[in-house]
Scaffold this motif. Structure first.
Motif, PDB file in Angstrom:
ATOM      1  N   ALA A 171       0.842  -1.205   0.000  1.00 51.59           N
ATOM      2  CA  ALA A 171       0.000   0.000   0.000  1.00 51.59           C
ATOM      3  C   ALA A 171       0.873   1.249   0.000  1.00 51.59           C
ATOM      4  CB  ALA A 171      -0.916  -0.010   1.223  1.00 51.59           C
ATOM      5  N   ASP A 172       1.953   1.225   0.811  1.00 51.80           N
ATOM      6  CA  ASP A 172       2.838   2.403   0.884  1.00 51.80           C
ATOM      7  C   ASP A 172       3.488   2.675  -0.462  1.00 51.80           C
ATOM      8  OD1 ASP A 172       2.366   3.130   3.392  1.00 51.80           O
ATOM      9  OD2 ASP A 172       4.182   2.236   4.273  1.00 51.80           O
ATOM     10  N   GLU A 173       3.954   1.603  -1.109  1.00 55.97           N
ATOM     11  CA  GLU A 173       4.600   1.797  -2.414  1.00 55.97           C
ATOM     12  C   GLU A 173       3.588   2.345  -3.429  1.00 55.97           C
ATOM     13  OE1 GLU A 173       7.755  -1.775  -1.665  1.00 55.97           O
ATOM     14  OE2 GLU A 173       6.964  -1.601  -3.708  1.00 55.97           O
ATOM     15  N   ALA A 174       2.351   1.861  -3.351  1.00 57.80           N
ATOM     16  CA  ALA A 174       1.321   2.346  -4.288  1.00 57.80           C
ATOM     17  C   ALA A 174       1.071   3.838  -4.058  1.00 57.80           C
ATOM     18  CB  ALA A 174       0.032   1.549  -4.113  1.00 57.80           C
ATOM     19  N   ARG A 175       1.010   4.237  -2.787  1.00 56.25           N
ATOM     20  CA  ARG A 175       0.787   5.667  -2.498  1.00 56.25           C
ATOM     21  C   ARG A 175       1.949   6.499  -3.028  1.00 56.25           C
ATOM     22  NH1 ARG A 175      -2.410   3.721   2.028  1.00 56.25           N
ATOM     23  NH2 ARG A 175      -0.571   3.201   3.241  1.00 56.25           N
ATOM     24  N   GLY A 176       3.171   5.972  -2.922  1.00 54.06           N
ATOM     25  CA  GLY A 176       4.351   6.691  -3.427  1.00 54.06           C
ATOM     26  C   GLY A 176       4.295   6.866  -4.942  1.00 54.06           C
ATOM     27  N   VAL A 177       3.950   5.784  -5.648  1.00 57.45           N
ATOM     28  CA  VAL A 177       3.877   5.840  -7.115  1.00 57.45           C
ATOM     29  C   VAL A 177       2.762   6.805  -7.529  1.00 57.45           C
ATOM     30  CG1 VAL A 177       3.318   4.497  -9.194  1.00 57.45           C
ATOM     31  CG2 VAL A 177       4.842   3.527  -7.447  1.00 57.45           C
ATOM     32  N   ALA A 178       1.604   6.708  -6.850  1.00 52.26           N
ATOM     33  CA  ALA A 178       0.475   7.598  -7.194  1.00 52.26           C
ATOM     34  C   ALA A 178       0.882   9.049  -6.989  1.00 52.26           C
ATOM     35  CB  ALA A 178      -0.752   7.252  -6.352  1.00 52.26           C
ATOM     36  N   GLY A 179       1.565   9.324  -5.874  1.00 47.06           N
ATOM     37  CA  GLY A 179       1.998  10.700  -5.579  1.00 47.06           C
ATOM     38  C   GLY A 179       2.925  11.230  -6.661  1.00 47.06           C
ATOM     39  N   ALA A 180       3.887  10.397  -7.081  1.00 44.68           N
ATOM     40  CA  ALA A 180       4.848  10.826  -8.108  1.00 44.68           C
ATOM     41  C   ALA A 180       4.118  11.126  -9.417  1.00 44.68           C
ATOM     42  CB  ALA A 180       5.902   9.747  -8.322  1.00 44.68           C
ATOM     43  N   LEU A 181       3.149  10.294  -9.781  1.00 41.66           N
ATOM     44  CA  LEU A 181       2.420  10.513 -11.048  1.00 41.66           C
ATOM     45  C   LEU A 181       1.506  11.740 -10.946  1.00 41.66           C
ATOM     46  CD1 LEU A 181       1.663   6.786 -11.948  1.00 41.66           C
ATOM     47  CD2 LEU A 181       3.260   8.320 -13.107  1.00 41.66           C
ATOM     48  N   GLN A 182       0.923  11.941  -9.757  1.00 43.27           N
ATOM     49  CA  GLN A 182       0.050  13.125  -9.572  1.00 43.27           C
ATOM     50  C   GLN A 182       0.873  14.406  -9.728  1.00 43.27           C
ATOM     51  OE1 GLN A 182      -1.488  12.064  -5.768  1.00 43.27           O
ATOM     52  NE2 GLN A 182      -3.130  10.800  -6.609  1.00 43.27           N
ATOM     53  N   GLU A 183       2.121  14.370  -9.257  1.00 45.77           N
ATOM     54  CA  GLU A 183       2.970  15.574  -9.379  1.00 45.77           C
ATOM     55  C   GLU A 183       3.204  15.964 -10.833  1.00 45.77           C
ATOM     56  OE1 GLU A 183       6.573  15.212  -7.109  1.00 45.77           O
ATOM     57  OE2 GLU A 183       5.416  15.113  -5.244  1.00 45.77           O
ATOM     58  N   THR A 184       3.106  14.987 -11.738  1.00 43.32           N
ATOM     59  CA  THR A 184       3.302  15.326 -13.155  1.00 43.32           C
ATOM     60  C   THR A 184       1.958  15.549 -13.865  1.00 43.32           C
ATOM     61  OG1 THR A 184       3.413  13.012 -13.808  1.00 43.32           O
ATOM     62  CG2 THR A 184       5.502  14.083 -13.293  1.00 43.32           C
ATOM     63  N   GLY A 185       0.891  15.712 -13.074  1.00 44.59           N
ATOM     64  CA  GLY A 185      -0.394  16.119 -13.647  1.00 44.59           C
ATOM     65  C   GLY A 185      -1.368  14.983 -13.952  1.00 44.59           C
ATOM     66  N   HIS A 186      -0.986  13.733 -13.627  1.00 46.35           N
ATOM     67  CA  HIS A 186      -1.892  12.615 -13.894  1.00 46.35           C
ATOM     68  C   HIS A 186      -2.898  12.431 -12.757  1.00 46.35           C
ATOM     69  CE1 HIS A 186       0.139  11.046 -17.414  1.00 46.35           C
ATOM     70  NE2 HIS A 186       1.300  11.239 -16.804  1.00 46.35           N
ATOM     71  N   THR A 187      -4.075  11.906 -13.105  1.00 43.22           N
ATOM     72  CA  THR A 187      -4.972  11.369 -12.083  1.00 43.22           C
ATOM     73  C   THR A 187      -4.441   9.982 -11.763  1.00 43.22           C
ATOM     74  OG1 THR A 187      -6.856  12.571 -12.966  1.00 43.22           O
ATOM     75  CG2 THR A 187      -7.349  10.624 -11.631  1.00 43.22           C
ATOM     76  N   ALA A 188      -4.204   9.679 -10.498  1.00 40.24           N
ATOM     77  CA  ALA A 188      -3.682   8.360 -10.126  1.00 40.24           C
ATOM     78  C   ALA A 188      -4.426   7.889  -8.882  1.00 40.24           C
ATOM     79  CB  ALA A 188      -2.177   8.444  -9.866  1.00 40.24           C
ATOM     80  N   LEU A 189      -5.154   6.776  -9.012  1.00 37.46           N
ATOM     81  CA  LEU A 189      -6.007   6.271  -7.940  1.00 37.46           C
ATOM     82  C   LEU A 189      -5.374   5.012  -7.355  1.00 37.46           C
ATOM     83  CD1 LEU A 189      -9.181   6.415 -10.207  1.00 37.46           C
ATOM     84  CD2 LEU A 189      -8.547   8.144  -8.503  1.00 37.46           C
ATOM     85  N   VAL A 190      -5.390   4.887  -6.032  1.00 35.56           N
ATOM     86  CA  VAL A 190      -4.857   3.685  -5.390  1.00 35.56           C
ATOM     87  C   VAL A 190      -6.033   2.768  -5.049  1.00 35.56           C
ATOM     88  CG1 VAL A 190      -3.653   2.792  -3.360  1.00 35.56           C
ATOM     89  CG2 VAL A 190      -2.864   4.900  -4.463  1.00 35.56           C
ATOM     90  N   ALA A 191      -5.918   1.511  -5.410  1.00 34.62           N
ATOM     91  CA  ALA A 191      -6.990   0.551  -5.106  1.00 34.62           C
ATOM     92  C   ALA A 191      -6.354  -0.814  -4.873  1.00 34.62           C
ATOM     93  CB  ALA A 191      -7.982   0.467  -6.266  1.00 34.62           C
ATOM     94  N   ASN A 192      -7.043  -1.666  -4.104  1.00 38.26           N
ATOM     95  CA  ASN A 192      -6.541  -3.040  -3.988  1.00 38.26           C
ATOM     96  C   ASN A 192      -7.607  -4.039  -4.404  1.00 38.26           C
ATOM     97  OD1 ASN A 192      -8.195  -3.514  -1.804  1.00 38.26           O
ATOM     98  ND2 ASN A 192      -6.579  -3.337  -0.286  1.00 38.26           N
ATOM     99  N   GLY A 193      -7.178  -5.259  -4.559  1.00 36.89           N
ATOM    100  CA  GLY A 193      -8.096  -6.315  -4.955  1.00 36.89           C
ATOM    101  C   GLY A 193      -7.447  -7.654  -4.653  1.00 36.89           C
ATOM    102  N   PRO A 194      -8.093  -8.767  -4.835  1.00 40.69           N
ATOM    103  CA  PRO A 194      -9.427  -8.850  -5.434  1.00 40.69           C
ATOM    104  C   PRO A 194     -10.535  -8.484  -4.449  1.00 40.69           C
ATOM    105  CG  PRO A 194      -8.644 -11.058  -4.878  1.00 40.69           C
ATOM    106  CD  PRO A 194      -7.517 -10.107  -4.559  1.00 40.69           C
ATOM    107  N   VAL A 195     -11.661  -8.056  -5.015  1.00 44.95           N
ATOM    108  CA  VAL A 195     -12.844  -7.694  -4.223  1.00 44.95           C
ATOM    109  C   VAL A 195     -14.050  -8.465  -4.789  1.00 44.95           C
ATOM    110  CG1 VAL A 195     -11.969  -5.385  -3.649  1.00 44.95           C
ATOM    111  CG2 VAL A 195     -13.337  -5.707  -5.725  1.00 44.95           C
ATOM    112  N   ALA A 196     -15.167  -8.375  -4.058  1.00 41.10           N
ATOM    113  CA  ALA A 196     -16.370  -9.116  -4.465  1.00 41.10           C
ATOM    114  C   ALA A 196     -16.968  -8.553  -5.753  1.00 41.10           C
ATOM    115  CB  ALA A 196     -17.402  -9.042  -3.353  1.00 41.10           C
ATOM    116  N   GLY A 197     -17.665  -9.413  -6.486  1.00 39.73           N
ATOM    117  CA  GLY A 197     -18.429  -8.974  -7.646  1.00 39.73           C
ATOM    118  C   GLY A 197     -19.691  -8.238  -7.192  1.00 39.73           C
ATOM    119  N   ALA A 198     -20.643  -8.049  -8.121  1.00 35.39           N
ATOM    120  CA  ALA A 198     -21.847  -7.248  -7.839  1.00 35.39           C
ATOM    121  C   ALA A 198     -22.515  -7.699  -6.533  1.00 35.39           C
ATOM    122  CB  ALA A 198     -22.824  -7.386  -9.000  1.00 35.39           C
TER     123      ALA A 198
END
Ligand SMILES: C[C@](O)(CO)[C@H](O)COP(=O)(O)OP(=O)(O)OC[C@H]1O[C@@H](n2ccc(N)nc2=O)[C@H](O)[C@@H]1O
Ligand SMILES: Nc1ncnc2c1ncn2[C@@H]1O[C@H](COP(=O)(O)OP(=O)(O)OP(=O)(O)O)[C@@H](O)[C@H]1O
Length: 312
Positions: free
Chosen positions: A277-304
């Motif tokens: 999770a920490d590494e994902a937040r770091g990558v998202a932060g770096a991409l956001q700094e260059t103007g990208h939308t970057a969302l952190v999510a985990n899985g797998p999760v339940a279907g409908a």
């Protein structure tokens, strides 16, 4: 209990997740125009919600997150949720009407199966609201009619997809959470256009799609690093050929610390598998700094699945 205390449920909400293809092997087109697939689906915690309420006539509304292009979603009969209602109506030989409100968190035409999630959620929600008691077999059959990715949106988890993607076999593998950074594009890509471009770039594609064996083995280990090394998508080359900036984005996320970046399905969303999770937040932060939308999510999760109790 006095009759006046008996209340009729006024509505319910069903939530369905986005999907990522961990492996997407594509074969040469079949006579019906669809491509044979061998794919490994996984669901991630980025959702659309479908709220249904009793109504005398059909109506459809939409609310969308900031990163979702609401204008790209039709609210007329061509919305896949309206198609789901019609399909249920034909099966049960009765009108299926309701007020439906979609709340979209899944980018549109992003390769994350957002429309498919809505279709799966609508099938479950309308079935419950109207007490249709549709069997699981019939729900899966209707889902496959609505779109190749829709059956998986009913299952969630990890699953193998074959046929044109609609034949879904749930996988009983290690359920260790995988951490993803999801980077949508401001403009979607058409799925048929990406398949057509695959045909143009790969005129000698074999009839049989590439096997998912490496991803399946890696999933059993529960190691994100092992899985990262095996991620594969036959639609990545055509998607990058149509949108060269996606190649640059993948390199940027990997330099920022992602284990691996890959185009999701037919794109243009790029997803990065991260070690924690920490590494994902770091990558998202770096991409956001260059103007990208970057969302952190985990899985797998339940279907409908139903998320809100009936409101009274
Ligand atoms: C790219 C993926 O998301 C990977 O899971 C799916 O293959 C797309 O699934 P989907 O959006 O549910 O696709 P459908 O609604 O069934 O089909 C839309 C169009 O995509 C193309 N299509 C789709 C699935 C498939 N196996 N071969 C195809 O060639 C066809 O042109 C088809 O007319
Ligand atoms: N409920 C819906 N949500 C999103 N798009 C819809 C919906 N109903 C119809 N559409 C149409 O379907 C097109 C594809 O949308 P969708 O978000 O499902 O693409 P996708 O995520 O790329 O799908 P896939 O990964 O299954 O190929 C949109 O451009 C839109 O015109």
């Amino acid at each position: 209990m006095p009759e006046s205390f008996r209340r009729v449920p006024a509505g319910l909400t069903v939530r369905a997740p986005a999907k990522i293809n961990l492996h997407l092997g594509v074969g040469a087109p079949r006579p019906d125009g669809f491509h044979p697939l061998e794919t490994v689906y996984t669901s991630v915690g980025l959702y659309d919600d479908v709220l249904v309420r009793p109504a005398a006539a059909w109506s459809l509304g939409l609310t969308a997150a900031d990163h979702v292009d609401a204008d790209a979603v039709p609210l007329d009969d061509t919305n896949i949720v309206a198609a789901a209602a019609r399909a249920l109506g034909i099966l049960h030989d009765r009108p299926v009407v309701a007020h439906v409100e979609i709340t979209k968190g899944i980018p549109v035409a992003g390769g994350l199966a957002g429309g498919s999630a809505d279709a799966a959620a609508a099938l479950v929600a309308l079935d419950r609201l109207l007490d249709l008691e549709t069997s699981d077999e019939d729900l899966l059959h209707l889902a496959a009619q609505l779109g190749s990715d829709v059956p998986f949106a009913l299952y969630g988890g990890h699953a193998l997809g074959t046929g044109r993607g609609e034949v879904v076999t749930p996988l009983d593998v290690n359920d260790e959470p995988l951490w993803w950074v999801i980077v949508p594009s401001s403009e979607g890509l058409s799925t048929p256009a990406v398949y057509r471009h695959f045909d143009a770039l790969s005129p000698d594609a074999p009839a049989e799609p590439r096997s998912a064996e490496h991803v399946l083995k890696a999933l059993e280990t529960g190691s994100a690093l092992a899985l990262a090394r095996t991620l594969f998508n036959d639609l990545q080359a055509p998607a990058i050929d149509l949108r060269p900036e996606l190649g640059t984005l993948i390199a940027q996320g990997e330099e920022a610390g992602a284990l691996r970046g890959i185009v999701s399905g037919s794109g243009p969303t790029v997803v990065f598998l991260c070690g924690s999770a920490d590494e994902a937040r770091g990558v998202a932060g770096a991409l956001q700094e260059t103007g990208h939308t970057a969302l952190v999510a985990n899985g797998p999760v339940a279907g409908a699945h139903v998320v809100a109790p009936p409101t009274f």
